[in-house]
Motif scaffolding. Structure first.
Motif, PDB file in Angstrom:
ATOM      1  N   ARG A 130       0.835  -1.189   0.000  1.00 54.06           N
ATOM      2  CA  ARG A 130       0.000   0.000   0.000  1.00 54.06           C
ATOM      3  C   ARG A 130       0.879   1.253   0.000  1.00 54.06           C
ATOM      4  O   ARG A 130       1.961   1.267   0.575  1.00 54.06           O
ATOM      5  N   SER A 151       0.502   5.540   0.814  1.00 52.86           N
ATOM      6  CA  SER A 151      -0.373   6.513   1.460  1.00 52.86           C
ATOM      7  C   SER A 151      -0.963   7.462   0.428  1.00 52.86           C
ATOM      8  O   SER A 151      -0.401   7.644  -0.658  1.00 52.86           O
ATOM      9  N   ILE A 201       7.201  -0.081   6.951  1.00 51.29           N
ATOM     10  CA  ILE A 201       6.731   1.190   6.414  1.00 51.29           C
ATOM     11  C   ILE A 201       7.953   2.018   6.049  1.00 51.29           C
ATOM     12  O   ILE A 201       8.856   2.192   6.872  1.00 51.29           O
ATOM     13  N   THR A 208      -3.075   0.071   5.841  1.00 51.48           N
ATOM     14  CA  THR A 208      -3.797   1.040   5.010  1.00 51.48           C
ATOM     15  C   THR A 208      -3.661   2.405   5.662  1.00 51.48           C
ATOM     16  O   THR A 208      -3.739   2.518   6.890  1.00 51.48           O
ATOM     17  N   PHE A 209      -3.411   3.451   4.859  1.00 48.07           N
ATOM     18  CA  PHE A 209      -3.038   4.757   5.390  1.00 48.07           C
ATOM     19  C   PHE A 209      -4.182   5.772   5.343  1.00 48.07           C
ATOM     20  O   PHE A 209      -4.999   5.771   4.412  1.00 48.07           O
ATOM     21  N   LYS A 224      -4.986  10.118   5.377  1.00 48.20           N
ATOM     22  CA  LYS A 224      -4.438  11.221   4.584  1.00 48.20           C
ATOM     23  C   LYS A 224      -3.456  12.108   5.347  1.00 48.20           C
ATOM     24  O   LYS A 224      -2.794  12.942   4.751  1.00 48.20           O
ATOM     25  N   ASP A 237      -0.663  11.444   6.780  1.00 45.40           N
ATOM     26  CA  ASP A 237       0.733  11.006   6.759  1.00 45.40           C
ATOM     27  C   ASP A 237       1.253  10.631   8.143  1.00 45.40           C
ATOM     28  O   ASP A 237       2.436  10.798   8.448  1.00 45.40           O
ATOM     29  N   PHE A 283      -2.418   5.127  10.470  1.00 47.28           N
ATOM     30  CA  PHE A 283      -2.621   3.956   9.626  1.00 47.28           C
ATOM     31  C   PHE A 283      -3.448   2.926  10.378  1.00 47.28           C
ATOM     32  O   PHE A 283      -3.602   2.983  11.602  1.00 47.28           O
ATOM     33  N   GLU A 295     -12.546   8.180   4.681  1.00 52.24           N
ATOM     34  CA  GLU A 295     -11.934   7.800   5.965  1.00 52.24           C
ATOM     35  C   GLU A 295     -12.945   7.540   7.073  1.00 52.24           C
ATOM     36  O   GLU A 295     -12.626   7.646   8.255  1.00 52.24           O
TER      37      GLU A 295
END
Length: 337
Positions: A137, A139, A167, A202-203, A205, A207, A210, A248
């Motif tokens: 995945r 981000s 990561i 899974t990220f 927005k 940053d 997760f 989200e």
């Protein structure tokens, strides 16, 4: 038997085995070059990750472009595929940054790597992998990439398997090589155990946030994590391979179910209430689903009559409707633009 005769027999055996290996390689190459009736058309061309309104995935159709990253217009997912020179076992992209998990056979062992690519599919960074590629995945901003590998065992359905999840910062190259080193809060308390495994990042927005799967003591959990704080907190049980919706607010995931031949059922959970509902797909889905938009989830299923490839299907995220074939002979779908 004399020593010279033993050496002659050994030499003949080596020659026979070498010849057999050559025949197997040639036959495998021939199968790869052959196309099958009904396979989508594939032509070599330019694939870019910043293509507006496009769909990318790994091509599973027989032929010279098997395993290549291909793209199609999002409005024509079963149209002719444009094939790149990038070959991956798993792939994902966002904001013009891609992560390609590569597995190349070697004389003694496989060479497994995570390759970060730019919009033109040029290599930006490369990281060695500790095992067989499983999940990948990027981000939403393209800054972070995550991947999961099997260190032992090659199936989430196996009784015994071990994973490693990392990561990476795609800008600086900084690497969190093993999420098992993050602190864990389970049932409101700090938790440590030797059998902790993570997979399926899974990220969000921002940053930093997760979500992932935590497995320990025979249970799986949805966890919410922070890259900056190097910590995760368990939110719910029986959640695997989560995928965060574009808005989200929800997680799509596979839930282990009891009875029958089905192993997992795809579900969606509301993150605010933790209420869940099953999706219309009745087959067992062993994949990390992808949200094509806030209403539609895509995932791979084994292709009927072809054990060595998969098809990508879609289903409404609200539990209504019925599964629809998006792209035959395909895996690792990614929405571009």
């Amino acid at each position: 038997m004399t020593r010279s005769r033993r050496l002659l027999v050994l030499a003949l055996a080596v020659l026979l085995l070498g010849g057999l290996a050559v025949v197997l390689v040639v036959r495998a190459a021939a199968r790869t070059e052959q196309t099958r009736d009904g396979d989508p058309a594939v032509a070599e061309g330019r694939v870019t990750l910043d293509r507006p309104d496009g769909l990318a995935f790994l091509n599973g159709a027989q032929g010279p472009h098997r395993g290549s990253l291909v793209s199609v217009p999002a409005r024509e997912p079963q149209g002719e595929r444009t094939a790149s020179g990038l070959n991956c076992k798993r792939f994902h992209a966002a904001a013009g940054t891609g992560v390609c998990l590569v597995s190349t056979p070697g004389a003694l062992a496989q060479d497994n790597r995570a390759v970060i690519v730019d919009p033109e599919l040029r290599t930006v960074r490369s990281f060695p992998l500790a095992g067989t590629p499983s999940r990948a995945r990027v981000s939403p901003s393209g800054r972070f990439a995550a991947w999961t590998v099997f260190v032992s065992g090659e199936s989430y359905g196996s009784a015994f398997f071990s994973t490693r999840t990392a990561i990476a910062d795609t800008r600086t190259g900084a690497l969190e090589g093993d999420l098992e080193k993050f602190s864990v809060v389970l049932d409101g308390k700090p938790y440590t155990a030797a059998d902790v495994n993570f997979w399926g990042v899974t990220f969000a927005k921002d940053d930093d946030t997760f979500y992932a799967t935590l497995a320990t003591a025979g249970q799986t959990y949805l966890v919410k994590g922070s890259i900056a704080q190097r910590s995760v907190t368990a939110l719910a049980r029986n959640v695997e391979c989560p995928s965060l919706s574009p808005d989200e607010t929800r997680i799509a995931y596979k839930k282990r179910v009891q009875g029958g031949a089905q192993l997992w059922r795809e579900h969606v959970m509301d993150l605010r209430t933790l209420r869940e509902h099953p999706l219309a797909e009745k087959h067992s889905v062993d994949d990390q689903a992808l949200w094509l938009d806030d209403r539609t989830v895509a995932y791979a299923l084994p292709a009927e009559g072809a054990a060595d490839t998969s098809d990508v299907w879609t289903v409404p995220a609200d539990g209504t409707g019925a599964p629809r074939l998006l792209a035959p002979s395909a895996s690792s779908p990614t929405r571009l633009g």
